[in-house]
Design a protein around this motif. Structure first.
Motif, short mmCIF file in Angstrom:
data_model
loop_
_atom_site.label_atom_id
_atom_site.label_comp_id
_atom_site.label_asym_id
_atom_site.label_seq_id
_atom_site.Cartn_x
_atom_site.Cartn_y
_atom_site.Cartn_z
N THR A 2 17.97 16.24 13.49
CA THR A 2 18.05 14.97 14.20
C THR A 2 17.56 15.08 15.63
O THR A 2 16.95 14.18 16.15
CB THR A 2 19.50 14.47 14.19
OG1 THR A 2 20.34 15.50 14.71
CG2 THR A 2 19.94 14.11 12.80
N SER A 3 17.82 16.21 16.29
CA SER A 3 17.37 16.41 17.67
C SER A 3 16.77 17.81 17.81
O SER A 3 17.36 18.69 18.42
CB SER A 3 18.54 16.26 18.65
OG SER A 3 19.12 14.98 18.53
N PRO A 4 15.61 18.02 17.20
CA PRO A 4 15.02 19.35 17.24
C PRO A 4 14.52 19.72 18.64
O PRO A 4 13.94 18.90 19.33
CB PRO A 4 13.85 19.25 16.26
CG PRO A 4 13.49 17.80 16.26
CD PRO A 4 14.78 17.06 16.46
N VAL A 5 14.79 20.94 19.04
CA VAL A 5 14.33 21.43 20.34
C VAL A 5 13.76 22.84 20.16
O VAL A 5 14.09 23.54 19.20
CB VAL A 5 15.47 21.48 21.38
CG1 VAL A 5 16.00 20.07 21.66
CG2 VAL A 5 16.60 22.40 20.92
N ARG A 6 12.92 23.21 21.11
CA ARG A 6 12.40 24.57 21.14
C ARG A 6 13.09 25.33 22.27
O ARG A 6 13.22 24.82 23.37
CB ARG A 6 10.89 24.57 21.39
CG ARG A 6 10.29 25.96 21.35
CD ARG A 6 8.77 25.90 21.34
NE ARG A 6 8.24 25.11 22.44
CZ ARG A 6 7.98 25.62 23.65
NH1 ARG A 6 8.16 26.89 23.88
NH2 ARG A 6 7.51 24.86 24.61
N CYS A 7 13.55 26.52 21.97
CA CYS A 7 14.29 27.33 22.93
C CYS A 7 13.36 27.86 24.01
O CYS A 7 12.31 28.43 23.72
CB CYS A 7 14.97 28.48 22.20
SG CYS A 7 15.88 29.58 23.29
N ASN A 8 13.74 27.67 25.29
CA ASN A 8 12.92 28.18 26.38
C ASN A 8 13.38 29.55 26.85
O ASN A 8 12.82 30.11 27.78
CB ASN A 8 12.96 27.20 27.56
CG ASN A 8 11.80 26.23 27.50
OD1 ASN A 8 10.86 26.43 26.74
ND2 ASN A 8 11.86 25.18 28.30
N ARG A 9 14.41 30.09 26.23
CA ARG A 9 14.85 31.43 26.59
C ARG A 9 14.01 32.47 25.86
O ARG A 9 13.48 33.39 26.45
CB ARG A 9 16.33 31.61 26.26
CG ARG A 9 17.25 30.76 27.12
CD ARG A 9 17.08 31.07 28.58
NE ARG A 9 17.95 30.26 29.44
CZ ARG A 9 19.16 30.68 29.83
NH1 ARG A 9 19.63 31.83 29.45
NH2 ARG A 9 19.89 29.91 30.61
N CYS A 10 13.91 32.31 24.55
CA CYS A 10 13.09 33.25 23.77
C CYS A 10 11.72 32.65 23.48
O CYS A 10 10.80 33.34 23.09
CB CYS A 10 13.79 33.63 22.47
SG CYS A 10 14.10 32.25 21.35
N ARG A 11 11.58 31.33 23.68
CA ARG A 11 10.32 30.61 23.53
C ARG A 11 9.77 30.59 22.12
O ARG A 11 8.64 30.19 21.90
CB ARG A 11 9.24 31.17 24.48
CG ARG A 11 9.59 30.96 25.93
CD ARG A 11 8.39 31.16 26.84
NE ARG A 11 8.65 30.61 28.17
CZ ARG A 11 8.44 29.35 28.50
NH1 ARG A 11 7.98 28.52 27.61
NH2 ARG A 11 8.70 28.92 29.71
#
Ligand code: ZN
Length: 77
Positions: A2-11
């Motif tokens: 429903t709210s997909p995001v990409r992680c900016n810690r591991c990218r």
């Protein structure tokens, strides 16, 4: 998702904000551990409290979000 995001810690990690387990909830932000790399992150990057965003939202209406965000990184990274 429903709210997909990409992680900016591991990218490279992609997860759904709707499925994370919130560990702390404050008036101005929530904190949780990312399922991809276990980083403790919060949503203040979206509300403007800090410049670094712990994640980037993926537009679910985009033609091929997974191909760009996951495989694009692998191909070009
Ligand atoms: Zn991650």
């Amino acid at each position: 998702m429903t709210s997909p995001v990409r992680c900016n810690r591991c990218r490279t990690g992609v997860y759904d904000l709707g499925t994370v387990t919130v560990t702390a909830r404050y008036a101005d932000c929530s904190m949780w551990n990312t399922p991809c790399c276990g980083s403790l992150v919060d949503d203040r990057g979206e509300t403007g409290w800090k410049t670094f965003k712990d994640y980037e939202r993926i537009d679910p209406n985009r033609q091929d979000p997974w191909g760009v965000d996951i495989y694009g990184i692998m191909r070009h990274g």
